[in-house]
Scaffold this motif. Sequence first.
Motif, mmCIF file in Angstrom:
data_model
loop_
_atom_site.group_PDB
_atom_site.id
_atom_site.type_symbol
_atom_site.label_atom_id
_atom_site.label_comp_id
_atom_site.label_asym_id
_atom_site.label_seq_id
_atom_site.Cartn_x
_atom_site.Cartn_y
_atom_site.Cartn_z
ATOM 1 N N PHE A 131 0.879 -1.255 0.072
ATOM 2 C CA PHE A 131 -0.007 -0.118 -0.023
ATOM 3 C C PHE A 131 1.012 1.040 0.067
ATOM 4 O O PHE A 131 0.468 2.244 -0.433
ATOM 5 N N HIS A 132 2.112 1.137 0.547
ATOM 6 C CA HIS A 132 2.974 2.484 0.772
ATOM 7 C C HIS A 132 3.426 2.524 -0.930
ATOM 8 O O HIS A 132 3.447 3.644 -1.354
ATOM 9 N N ASN A 133 3.713 1.555 -1.577
ATOM 10 C CA ASN A 133 4.245 1.716 -3.083
ATOM 11 C C ASN A 133 3.144 2.027 -3.871
ATOM 12 O O ASN A 133 3.200 2.935 -4.756
ATOM 13 N N ILE A 134 1.885 1.584 -3.725
ATOM 14 C CA ILE A 134 0.572 2.039 -4.567
ATOM 15 C C ILE A 134 0.689 3.777 -4.225
ATOM 16 O O ILE A 134 0.388 4.501 -5.194
ATOM 17 N N LYS A 135 0.490 3.978 -2.928
ATOM 18 C CA LYS A 135 0.291 5.332 -2.705
ATOM 19 C C LYS A 135 1.283 6.344 -3.330
ATOM 20 O O LYS A 135 0.905 7.354 -3.800
ATOM 21 N N ALA B 190 3.229 5.499 -6.064
ATOM 22 C CA ALA B 190 3.271 5.704 -7.221
ATOM 23 C C ALA B 190 1.971 6.391 -7.993
ATOM 24 O O ALA B 190 1.931 7.216 -8.863
ATOM 25 N N SER B 191 0.791 6.477 -7.240
ATOM 26 C CA SER B 191 -0.452 6.782 -7.864
ATOM 27 C C SER B 191 -0.389 8.213 -7.399
ATOM 28 O O SER B 191 -0.770 9.100 -7.951
ATOM 29 N N SER B 192 0.419 8.590 -6.387
ATOM 30 C CA SER B 192 0.625 10.089 -6.009
ATOM 31 C C SER B 192 1.252 10.462 -7.080
ATOM 32 O O SER B 192 1.120 11.883 -7.627
ATOM 33 N N TYR B 193 2.339 10.158 -7.622
ATOM 34 C CA TYR B 193 3.199 10.684 -8.886
ATOM 35 C C TYR B 193 2.394 10.752 -10.008
ATOM 36 O O TYR B 193 2.500 11.900 -10.496
ATOM 37 N N LEU B 194 1.706 9.678 -10.087
ATOM 38 C CA LEU B 194 0.661 9.931 -11.381
ATOM 39 C C LEU B 194 -0.408 10.595 -11.288
ATOM 40 O O LEU B 194 -1.353 10.825 -12.233
ATOM 41 N N ALA C 107 -4.453 6.983 -4.396
ATOM 42 C CA ALA C 107 -3.536 7.688 -3.519
ATOM 43 C C ALA C 107 -4.121 7.623 -2.260
ATOM 44 O O ALA C 107 -3.465 7.271 -1.071
ATOM 45 N N LYS C 108 -5.291 8.430 -2.048
ATOM 46 C CA LYS C 108 -5.710 8.604 -0.814
ATOM 47 C C LYS C 108 -6.380 7.645 -0.182
ATOM 48 O O LYS C 108 -6.213 7.154 0.957
ATOM 49 N N LEU C 109 -6.985 6.485 -0.990
ATOM 50 C CA LEU C 109 -7.292 5.246 -0.402
ATOM 51 C C LEU C 109 -6.130 4.415 0.177
ATOM 52 O O LEU C 109 -6.037 3.854 1.137
ATOM 53 N N ALA C 110 -5.080 4.412 -0.617
ATOM 54 C CA ALA C 110 -3.872 3.645 -0.350
ATOM 55 C C ALA C 110 -3.278 4.196 1.013
ATOM 56 O O ALA C 110 -2.975 3.414 1.902
ATOM 57 N N ALA C 111 -3.281 5.570 1.174
ATOM 58 C CA ALA C 111 -2.638 6.326 2.343
ATOM 59 C C ALA C 111 -3.462 5.796 3.574
ATOM 60 O O ALA C 111 -3.248 5.472 4.659
ATOM 61 N N PHE D 243 -9.262 -2.183 -5.264
ATOM 62 C CA PHE D 243 -8.069 -1.845 -6.222
ATOM 63 C C PHE D 243 -7.896 -2.818 -7.259
ATOM 64 O O PHE D 243 -7.401 -2.447 -8.341
ATOM 65 N N ASN D 244 -8.750 -4.049 -7.118
ATOM 66 C CA ASN D 244 -8.709 -4.709 -8.339
ATOM 67 C C ASN D 244 -9.937 -4.251 -9.430
ATOM 68 O O ASN D 244 -9.292 -4.268 -10.681
#
Length: 134
Positions: free
Chosen positions: A54-58, A60-64, A70-74, A105-106
Amino acid sequence: MGARSDLDSTFDYEIVDEFLEHYSMMVDSMDIMIIDLSKPNMYEQSIDELFRVFHNIKSASSYLKISQMAKLAAFVEDALENIRTNHSSANEETINWLLEISDMFNAWKNDLTLDKELSRIKFSLLKLPDLENN
C-alpha cells in the motif's frame, strides 16, 4: 477517454506501463497476503508486506496524480501501521475489510486495463473495522 488514456496523455507511456505492470502484480498478490493474516506463523510477514504494497501504491499513484487511489492507499497504509504497531493478530472483521479494499484496487486495475473511468470508492471502505476485537 478513460483513465489509461488520461495517464498516457500526461506521462511517458513507459512510466505508465511500468506502473500498471507493478500495480497488477501487487493487486494480484493482496488476497493471499490478507488471508495469511489469519495464520499465526504468517501474520508478521504478511502485515509487513501488505504495508509495503500500500505504501508503494500510494507513492506511485501520487506521482501519477491518481488521487482517489493515492488517498485510499494512504488510508489503508495508516490502518496497517496501526495494526502492525498495536496488535499481534488481525480479527475476522479486519480481514474482511481488507479483502473489500483489495476488491476496490482490483476494480481499478480492470478500469485501467479497459481504459474506463476509475470506479468510485465505496463509502463502506472508509469505515475502519473494530481493530480491538481480536
